[in-house]
Design a protein around this motif. Sequence first.
Motif, PDB file in Angstrom:
ATOM      1  N   TRP A 125       0.813  -1.223   0.000  1.00 39.51           N
ATOM      2  CA  TRP A 125       0.000   0.000   0.000  1.00 39.51           C
ATOM      3  C   TRP A 125       0.843   1.267   0.000  1.00 39.51           C
ATOM      4  N   GLU A 126       2.099   1.189  -0.254  1.00 42.23           N
ATOM      5  CA  GLU A 126       2.959   2.371  -0.222  1.00 42.23           C
ATOM      6  C   GLU A 126       2.376   3.487  -1.089  1.00 42.23           C
ATOM      7  N   GLY A 127       2.138   4.653  -0.482  1.00 44.85           N
ATOM      8  CA  GLY A 127       1.639   5.809  -1.205  1.00 44.85           C
ATOM      9  C   GLY A 127       0.153   5.809  -1.478  1.00 44.85           C
ATOM     10  N   HIS A 128      -0.567   4.772  -1.062  1.00 46.07           N
ATOM     11  CA  HIS A 128      -2.012   4.736  -1.294  1.00 46.07           C
ATOM     12  C   HIS A 128      -2.719   5.667  -0.305  1.00 46.07           C
ATOM     13  N   LEU A 129      -3.945   6.037  -0.630  1.00 45.01           N
ATOM     14  CA  LEU A 129      -4.775   6.839   0.261  1.00 45.01           C
ATOM     15  C   LEU A 129      -5.778   5.950   0.976  1.00 45.01           C
ATOM     16  N   LEU A 130      -5.998   6.219   2.253  1.00 48.27           N
ATOM     17  CA  LEU A 130      -7.089   5.599   3.000  1.00 48.27           C
ATOM     18  C   LEU A 130      -8.096   6.685   3.340  1.00 48.27           C
ATOM     19  N   VAL A 131      -9.374   6.412   3.049  1.00 48.94           N
ATOM     20  CA  VAL A 131     -10.452   7.370   3.246  1.00 48.94           C
ATOM     21  C   VAL A 131     -11.528   6.718   4.096  1.00 48.94           C
ATOM     22  N   GLY A 132     -12.031   7.428   5.103  1.00 50.69           N
ATOM     23  CA  GLY A 132     -13.124   6.929   5.915  1.00 50.69           C
ATOM     24  C   GLY A 132     -14.467   7.318   5.319  1.00 50.69           C
ATOM     25  N   GLY A 133     -15.507   6.575   5.694  1.00 53.97           N
ATOM     26  CA  GLY A 133     -16.864   6.879   5.263  1.00 53.97           C
ATOM     27  C   GLY A 133     -17.744   7.152   6.473  1.00 53.97           C
ATOM     28  N   MET A 134     -18.260   8.370   6.593  1.00 58.22           N
ATOM     29  CA  MET A 134     -19.105   8.712   7.735  1.00 58.22           C
ATOM     30  C   MET A 134     -20.427   7.964   7.694  1.00 58.22           C
ATOM     31  N   GLU A 135     -21.098   7.959   6.564  1.00 61.74           N
ATOM     32  CA  GLU A 135     -22.408   7.321   6.473  1.00 61.74           C
ATOM     33  C   GLU A 135     -22.294   5.825   6.262  1.00 61.74           C
ATOM     34  N   ASP A 153     -16.830  -5.215   4.901  1.00 56.28           N
ATOM     35  CA  ASP A 153     -18.171  -5.498   4.397  1.00 56.28           C
ATOM     36  C   ASP A 153     -19.212  -5.360   5.499  1.00 56.28           C
ATOM     37  N   ALA A 154     -18.822  -4.772   6.614  1.00 53.98           N
ATOM     38  CA  ALA A 154     -19.750  -4.470   7.703  1.00 53.98           C
ATOM     39  C   ALA A 154     -19.346  -3.135   8.299  1.00 53.98           C
ATOM     40  N   SER A 155     -20.341  -2.365   8.730  1.00 50.02           N
ATOM     41  CA  SER A 155     -20.070  -1.024   9.219  1.00 50.02           C
ATOM     42  C   SER A 155     -19.435  -1.044  10.601  1.00 50.02           C
ATOM     43  N   LEU A 156     -18.375  -0.271  10.757  1.00 51.74           N
ATOM     44  CA  LEU A 156     -17.786  -0.047  12.076  1.00 51.74           C
ATOM     45  C   LEU A 156     -18.544   1.032  12.840  1.00 51.74           C
ATOM     46  N   GLY A 157     -19.317   1.828  12.124  1.00 54.25           N
ATOM     47  CA  GLY A 157     -19.860   3.077  12.632  1.00 54.25           C
ATOM     48  C   GLY A 157     -19.230   4.195  11.821  1.00 54.25           C
ATOM     49  N   PRO A 158     -19.640   5.440  12.028  1.00 54.28           N
ATOM     50  CA  PRO A 158     -19.119   6.538  11.215  1.00 54.28           C
ATOM     51  C   PRO A 158     -17.612   6.717  11.374  1.00 54.28           C
ATOM     52  N   VAL A 159     -16.865   6.492  10.306  1.00 55.35           N
ATOM     53  CA  VAL A 159     -15.408   6.670  10.360  1.00 55.35           C
ATOM     54  C   VAL A 159     -15.119   8.154  10.277  1.00 55.35           C
ATOM     55  N   ARG A 160     -14.523   8.692  11.321  1.00 52.57           N
ATOM     56  CA  ARG A 160     -14.307  10.140  11.429  1.00 52.57           C
ATOM     57  C   ARG A 160     -12.899  10.553  11.035  1.00 52.57           C
ATOM     58  N   ASP A 161     -11.911   9.670  11.285  1.00 53.66           N
ATOM     59  CA  ASP A 161     -10.534  10.057  11.013  1.00 53.66           C
ATOM     60  C   ASP A 161      -9.700   8.808  10.795  1.00 53.66           C
ATOM     61  N   VAL A 162      -8.642   8.949  10.010  1.00 54.90           N
ATOM     62  CA  VAL A 162      -7.678   7.876   9.749  1.00 54.90           C
ATOM     63  C   VAL A 162      -6.292   8.492   9.865  1.00 54.90           C
ATOM     64  N   ARG A 163      -5.435   7.907  10.673  1.00 54.64           N
ATOM     65  CA  ARG A 163      -4.088   8.452  10.883  1.00 54.64           C
ATOM     66  C   ARG A 163      -3.057   7.324  10.878  1.00 54.64           C
TER      67      ARG A 163
END
Length: 377
Positions: free
Chosen positions: A310-320, A342-352
């Motif tokens: 995953w070098e250089g890839h972007l990770l994006v969270g999904g709120m909804e 494939d299952a919701s964790l809940g609203p993803v607010r941030d990724v660090r």
Amino acid sequence: MIRALKGATLLALALVATAAQAEETAVRTEHLDLRLVPMAEGLDDPSSLVVLPGELLVVGERTGRLQTFYNGERQAVEGLPEIQTAGQGGLFDIVASPDYADTGWLYFTYSSGDAASTATALSRGRLAGDRLVEVESLFEQNRRSEPGPHDGARLAWLGDDTLLMSIGDRGEPARAQDTQDHAGAVLRLGPQGLAPEDNPLLEQAGYLPELYSWGHRQVQGLAVDARGDVWAVEARDSGPAELLRLRAGENHGWPEGSDDAEAAGADFLDDLASGELFADDEAIAPTYRFAEEGSPSGLAVVDGRHYPAWEGHLLVGGMESGQLYRLEIAAGEVAEAEALLDASLGPVRDVRQGPDGLLYVLIGGDSGRVFRLEPAP
């Protein structure tokens, strides 16, 4: 041409049998086998996360509370300035300075003001046990407004140790096209909150000296990759959300570039695959337009120390959606996309990504949590 990966799965292993037993899940992706490890829970509307050396987690809650977590122990942190939480206001983002090991500075954004009017502000302070000390007010946007939507401010450091700070349009879209208003813009500031002398619009009449880019509705994720490219995600009002590659000194189109066209596909990945591109001769086009329901929030550029594929890839969270998405960028475009869950964790607010090279995921809402995304043993 985007190849949207199909059949990405999350395999739930060892789900909790009792409240005392930690939940751990295994994540099987196209390139890597991983696991989600719980790190913190019981958070109230968390908005941001910073990981400090030694695996110390600092979590900001929109309600104006700061907490640290270390080795399973929670500690409330006092010393924040007064924070207004009306509307969508509150404590927004927190980042450590690039020279944190030497200076100890934490930078944070929040709503300053009173019940009648607020402005998005930037301050910094040093963490000393259960207090934030030596707190300094560095910057406040130039026009206050009634509390309402789109106060939000994300932060990201550029390679020259200048700081990018986004400010939403405060619910008044026309302000994003006013280059003498900080609302609806991304700013470039020095460590003391002043405009650097090489800012792109510093000496141009009609432009605020802090402006880096403008024409933004509400940036929900901001990150800088190893090449120095600046990436942002933001949702639109009447159309699909967008992944942006920011251009210094340029207009990114909100609201002039918006329209009421429906998203090109039924979901986030379908939209990536068929990607209707934004087009406006006088504004910078987003890299891609996503489905509205994706509501992206949080953005990280992956350093491949623990995730070589995953070098250089972007990770994006999904709120909804409650999902986590991986985007491979090649030649400035999305070349591959994968939904990791494939299952919701809940609203993803941030990724660090922390100093340890591991990825951390912040779940929002009134039962907020922090997970660490680790390589499977």
